[in-house]
Scaffold this motif. Structure first.
Motif, PDB file in Angstrom:
ATOM      1  N   TRP A  46      -3.905 -15.788  -1.223  1.00 55.27           N
ATOM      2  CA  TRP A  46      -3.817 -15.596   0.224  1.00 55.27           C
ATOM      3  C   TRP A  46      -4.459 -14.266   0.605  1.00 55.27           C
ATOM      4  N   VAL A  47      -5.251 -14.302   1.656  1.00 53.74           N
ATOM      5  CA  VAL A  47      -5.757 -13.054   2.212  1.00 53.74           C
ATOM      6  C   VAL A  47      -5.082 -12.874   3.563  1.00 53.74           C
ATOM      7  N   THR A  48      -3.993 -12.124   3.535  1.00 57.35           N
ATOM      8  CA  THR A  48      -3.212 -11.936   4.765  1.00 57.35           C
ATOM      9  C   THR A  48      -3.562 -10.558   5.317  1.00 57.35           C
ATOM     10  N   TYR A  49      -4.710 -10.528   6.000  1.00 59.95           N
ATOM     11  CA  TYR A  49      -5.247  -9.251   6.465  1.00 59.95           C
ATOM     12  C   TYR A  49      -4.472  -8.751   7.682  1.00 59.95           C
ATOM     13  N   ALA A  50      -4.053  -9.683   8.529  1.00 60.74           N
ATOM     14  CA  ALA A  50      -3.301  -9.310   9.734  1.00 60.74           C
ATOM     15  C   ALA A  50      -1.802  -9.431   9.468  1.00 60.74           C
ATOM     16  N   ASN A  51      -0.997  -8.666  10.206  1.00 58.15           N
ATOM     17  CA  ASN A  51       0.455  -8.755  10.039  1.00 58.15           C
ATOM     18  C   ASN A  51       0.960 -10.169  10.288  1.00 58.15           C
ATOM     19  N   GLU A  52       0.418 -10.832  11.336  1.00 56.70           N
ATOM     20  CA  GLU A  52       0.912 -12.185  11.637  1.00 56.70           C
ATOM     21  C   GLU A  52       0.617 -13.142  10.479  1.00 56.70           C
ATOM     22  N   ALA A  53      -0.494 -12.878   9.753  1.00 52.15           N
ATOM     23  CA  ALA A  53      -0.796 -13.724   8.590  1.00 52.15           C
ATOM     24  C   ALA A  53       0.232 -13.486   7.486  1.00 52.15           C
ATOM     25  N   LYS A  54       0.662 -12.219   7.321  1.00 48.80           N
ATOM     26  CA  LYS A  54       1.674 -11.922   6.303  1.00 48.80           C
ATOM     27  C   LYS A  54       2.977 -12.659   6.627  1.00 48.80           C
ATOM     28  N   THR A  55       3.305 -12.704   7.892  1.00 46.85           N
ATOM     29  CA  THR A  55       4.532 -13.379   8.302  1.00 46.85           C
ATOM     30  C   THR A  55       4.389 -14.898   8.205  1.00 46.85           C
ATOM     31  N   GLU A  56       3.300 -15.426   8.781  1.00 44.18           N
ATOM     32  CA  GLU A  56       3.166 -16.883   8.837  1.00 44.18           C
ATOM     33  C   GLU A  56       2.928 -17.515   7.476  1.00 44.18           C
ATOM     34  N   LEU A  57       2.037 -16.893   6.674  1.00 39.84           N
ATOM     35  CA  LEU A  57       1.668 -17.544   5.413  1.00 39.84           C
ATOM     36  C   LEU A  57       2.608 -17.169   4.273  1.00 39.84           C
ATOM     37  N   LEU A  58       3.185 -15.952   4.349  1.00 41.32           N
ATOM     38  CA  LEU A  58       3.992 -15.494   3.204  1.00 41.32           C
ATOM     39  C   LEU A  58       5.435 -15.160   3.593  1.00 41.32           C
ATOM     40  N   GLY A  59       5.772 -15.405   4.853  1.00 44.62           N
ATOM     41  CA  GLY A  59       7.145 -15.206   5.276  1.00 44.62           C
ATOM     42  C   GLY A  59       7.639 -13.777   5.227  1.00 44.62           C
ATOM     43  N   VAL A  60       6.725 -12.796   5.306  1.00 46.29           N
ATOM     44  CA  VAL A  60       7.177 -11.401   5.347  1.00 46.29           C
ATOM     45  C   VAL A  60       7.870 -11.185   6.701  1.00 46.29           C
ATOM     46  N   ALA A  61       9.102 -10.723   6.654  1.00 43.67           N
ATOM     47  CA  ALA A  61       9.887 -10.611   7.885  1.00 43.67           C
ATOM     48  C   ALA A  61       9.251  -9.615   8.853  1.00 43.67           C
ATOM     49  N   PRO A  62       9.122  -9.987  10.121  1.00 39.12           N
ATOM     50  CA  PRO A  62       8.571  -9.052  11.116  1.00 39.12           C
ATOM     51  C   PRO A  62       9.339  -7.733  11.129  1.00 39.12           C
ATOM     52  N   ASP A  63      10.632  -7.773  10.850  1.00 37.09           N
ATOM     53  CA  ASP A  63      11.451  -6.555  10.780  1.00 37.09           C
ATOM     54  C   ASP A  63      10.945  -5.594   9.708  1.00 37.09           C
ATOM     55  N   VAL A  64      10.605  -6.177   8.568  1.00 41.58           N
ATOM     56  CA  VAL A  64      10.093  -5.363   7.457  1.00 41.58           C
ATOM     57  C   VAL A  64       8.795  -4.698   7.878  1.00 41.58           C
ATOM     58  N   LEU A  65       7.893  -5.477   8.490  1.00 43.15           N
ATOM     59  CA  LEU A  65       6.592  -4.944   8.910  1.00 43.15           C
ATOM     60  C   LEU A  65       6.783  -3.871   9.981  1.00 43.15           C
ATOM     61  N   ARG A  66       7.699  -4.101  10.898  1.00 43.96           N
ATOM     62  CA  ARG A  66       7.956  -3.130  11.962  1.00 43.96           C
ATOM     63  C   ARG A  66       8.618  -1.878  11.410  1.00 43.96           C
ATOM     64  N   GLY A  67       9.614  -2.103  10.542  1.00 40.31           N
ATOM     65  CA  GLY A  67      10.410  -0.979  10.052  1.00 40.31           C
ATOM     66  C   GLY A  67       9.693  -0.118   9.024  1.00 40.31           C
ATOM     67  N   HIS A  68       8.975  -0.745   8.119  1.00 36.62           N
ATOM     68  CA  HIS A  68       8.357  -0.007   7.011  1.00 36.62           C
ATOM     69  C   HIS A  68       6.854   0.071   7.101  1.00 36.62           C
ATOM     70  N   GLY A  69       6.264  -0.815   7.899  1.00 39.48           N
ATOM     71  CA  GLY A  69       4.816  -0.870   7.999  1.00 39.48           C
ATOM     72  C   GLY A  69       4.234  -1.842   6.988  1.00 39.48           C
ATOM     73  N   ALA A  70       2.950  -2.215   7.202  1.00 45.29           N
ATOM     74  CA  ALA A  70       2.297  -3.173   6.305  1.00 45.29           C
ATOM     75  C   ALA A  70       2.030  -2.539   4.946  1.00 45.29           C
ATOM     76  N   VAL A  71       1.823  -1.210   4.941  1.00 43.25           N
ATOM     77  CA  VAL A  71       1.575  -0.509   3.682  1.00 43.25           C
ATOM     78  C   VAL A  71       2.885   0.123   3.223  1.00 43.25           C
ATOM     79  N   SER A  72       3.700  -0.672   2.564  1.00 44.10           N
ATOM     80  CA  SER A  72       5.020  -0.184   2.145  1.00 44.10           C
ATOM     81  C   SER A  72       5.517  -1.014   0.981  1.00 44.10           C
ATOM     82  N   GLU A  73       6.500  -0.451   0.289  1.00 46.75           N
ATOM     83  CA  GLU A  73       7.065  -1.170  -0.850  1.00 46.75           C
ATOM     84  C   GLU A  73       7.712  -2.497  -0.447  1.00 46.75           C
ATOM     85  N   PRO A  74       8.559  -2.507   0.611  1.00 44.88           N
ATOM     86  CA  PRO A  74       9.181  -3.791   0.959  1.00 44.88           C
ATOM     87  C   PRO A  74       8.144  -4.868   1.313  1.00 44.88           C
TER      88      PRO A  74
END
Lengths: 424, 424
Positions: free
Chosen positions: B310-338
């Motif tokens: 998967w190439v999830t370049y955008a945050n919405e792609a990380k959420t839609e394709l890989l189920g990364v919680a929007p909270d995680v992206l908001r709270g820690h950022g896309a470049v983060s351990e979580p």
């Protein structure tokens, strides 16, 4: 005005260092209309350096030597130059004082070895080095009959020191002695046709006797057209360069994707970012394994047009992630028009993108069949008004097939954005 | 055994291209004990090429020429060589057939211009080009008195084609004709530490007076350790090379991922394919934009271990394709351990893979902050027994950060397969 560039150093003839000085000096000389007849490189061997200088001074108006003027035993350029000039080496008092002052300042004792750095052939002039201890040498070679005069400049091999010295002390002489000829250059880049097909389109523009002269080079499948205009005045050179560029562009049409430092991905990124309203592109890749997405994101700011990509290398991935029907894969194979169409359609929809590119092919070296030899690649572009799918049979090894496939996918999108058909 | 290397091309004497062929060839020749007397470079000018060949053949045992054998009018090396040899150019039927077959395969008409690529001087031998249309030439120059014999090899200027041809067709001749001292070489490749850190581990092994001599070079972040053993007999050279190699490997441990032609991706592919039971790896990429998947699929047969990416370049792609919680992206950022942990976990599960690699970072040049400067990259490896996540701050520009991130991801997986901790 003709120059020869001589680089001296064991590290060069041993291949431990790539010589970048010669290319840099050539560019500088070309820009002021001085043609470069040759580059020469020899090792730290006094006889080899002598021979190279001896042969060059009869063939050019200016000889630029770099390297071999450090303080150690393997630095022999000054000795070789003195031998060719048939002059003794003499200490230059001014530079000796400078060296002594330098070592006092850095608090290190001056090695006796450094004294040799203040030696120059009798009759020559020392060139100040503002960035190091190796002073340069400015000498004139005259043949026995006094008919041949060649100016010889010796500079350090360290690129940074050489560049400063060239710009301060050598360039003004070349400009002054050049008496004017100006060389201007332009390179046009194309992708999609081979070198000979591009040459055919250029026809008589490639006549070697022409000025501006037009030549082609190939790198990574990109066929580049180099135009060099050599005239007495900047005005004339600019005008003639522009005229030949126009003629080349007319002959090649939209095959030309960019010029000079442009890259295919950079130009496409500019087209995508500049598209009214902003557009996005998604990718669905099999044989290229992520390379199309990688190239699309080479350019800073690519997040504005690239958001979603799938690497569906296995058939089950094509089905699970992009909904390609198992029937299609079974009936037509993974490398087929129906498969890439389905991949592109799904990527466009699931990636909510304006465009989607899908690639499926046989990169090799295994997997080819008589029907679908290695190099067979299907590429599809899904857009708002439909779909374009094309089959290519690309030459070369696995790496080349993958690279050319990715560039072809980008090229299909580029032509679509132009509102044009692929011209091949 | 003495060689001269001649490079032909206007782009070289105009400084538009830096000549890397000469350095590469010099290294290859040095490795088999063949001294390089000089490098010469001339433009696409038949008389200049003739003169360069004419002068070189009297001074060396082997002349390696690259460039000027393309299909266009500015490709003049074959004509110049024929003139020096005083032989006519004749078509080589075998290569003509090869060219015709090549153009049939790619479905393009063969230009009459390409015919010239099958012409060689009478008495010379054609050298097959496995990667392009420009065949090479193998000729022997004899002086009038038959005393001087120089073997001349003409190769394409395109580095990749030149290298293949040199290794297949030129190197065996040079090795055979060399006689005398035996030089054996071995190169060990490492990734993860800088050149000076590798040199420190090697310590006195790098003493310049040692034989075998040990040196380091860096390319693309790979620090390679070159060992050259120069002895009178093959036995002695083999024994001494092996002893020094053992000492280097002991000093560097598992940092050494391969030797000689090994690549990081090739070695990892071998490890993955050789894993008992067969394992697969999935990828989830942000800043690398598909590069990890691309590198993992560089190796033929990679479909055995790579299926989903998967190439999830955008945050919405990380959420839609890989189920990364929007909270995680908001709270820690896309470049983060979580975020990378969530990406890797989802890729492993959805790609039904044994391992998953996830990368998210700031490739730059924009997007850096004081907290997360450009070069900050989080990489996670999900495996059957859990997850390893590491932060790196990588140096360099966008291209370097992306390249080193991908290599670091592969390195994390390599050490995991070894059952070892990362040693840095």
């Amino acid at each position: 005005m003709q120059a020869i560039i001589l680089s001296v150093g064991d590290e060069l003839v041993l291949g431990q260092t790539v010589d970048t000085n010669s290319a840099w000096l050539s560019q500088q000389l070309a820009a002021v209309g001085c043609a470069v007849a040759a580059h020469l490189t020899v090792g730290d061997d006094q006889r080899a350096i002598e021979q190279a200088i001896e042969e060059s001074v009869g063939r050019c108006d200016v000889l630029l030597v770099s390297g071999g003027i450090g303080p150690t035993e393997d630095d022999l350029t000054r000795q070789a130059l003195a031998a060719v000039l048939r002059e003794p080496l003499e200490p230059n008092e001014k530079w000796l004082h400078r060296l002594e002052a330098f070592f006092r300042k850095v608090g290190r004792p001056m090695s006796p070895l450094n004294r040799v750095q203040a030696m120059i052939p009798r009759g020559a002039t020392m060139i100040e080095n503002t960035a190091g201890t190796a002073a340069g040498i400015d000498a004139s070679y005259r043949s026995g009959d006094q008919k041949t005069v060649c100016r010889v400049f010796v500079m350090p091999g360290v690129p940074k020191e050489m560049k400063i010295m060239f710009q301060r002390n050598v360039l003004p002489h070349v400009q002054h002695a050049g008496g004017g000829a100006v060389i201007l250059a332009r390179t046009l880049h194309t992708f999609g046709l081979g070198e000979s097909a591009v040459a055919e389109k250029l026809g008589e523009l490639m006549d070697r006797r022409r000025n501006p002269v037009v030549g082609t080079t190939v790198s990574g499948g990109i066929v580049s057209v180099r135009i060099n205009a050599r005239f007495l005045t900047l005005d004339e050179a600019s005008r003639e360069l522009a005229a030949t560029e126009t003629a080349c562009r007319a002959a090649l049409g939209d095959l030309v994707f960019g010029q000079d430092d442009d890259t295919l991905q950079g130009v496409l990124a500019r087209d995508l970012m500049g598209h009214p309203g902003g557009v996005t592109v998604a990718t669905a890749e099999s044989c290229t394994g992520g390379l199309v997405a990688k190239i699309l994101t080479d350019t800073p700011g690519s997040s504005r047009y690239f958001k979603y990509g799938w690497v569906t290398y296995a058939n089950e991935a094509k089905t699970e992630l992009l909904g390609v029907a198992p029937d299609v894969l079974r009936g037509h194979g993974a490398v087929s028009e129906p498969t890439v169409r389905a991949m592109a359609a799904a990527a466009r929809e699931r990636g909510r993108a304006h465009f989607a590119l899908a690639v499926s092919g046989i990169a090799g070296p295994e997997g080819g069949t008589p029907d679908k030899p290695v190099g067979t690649v299907w590429i599809a572009l899904a857009h708002a008004n439909g779909m374009l799918a094309r089959k290519f049979v690309l030459p070369g090894d696995r790496e080349m097939v993958r690279d050319r496939s990715a560039k072809m996918a980008l090229t299909m999108l580029r032509f679509h954005l132009l509102g044009k058909e692929l011209p091949f």
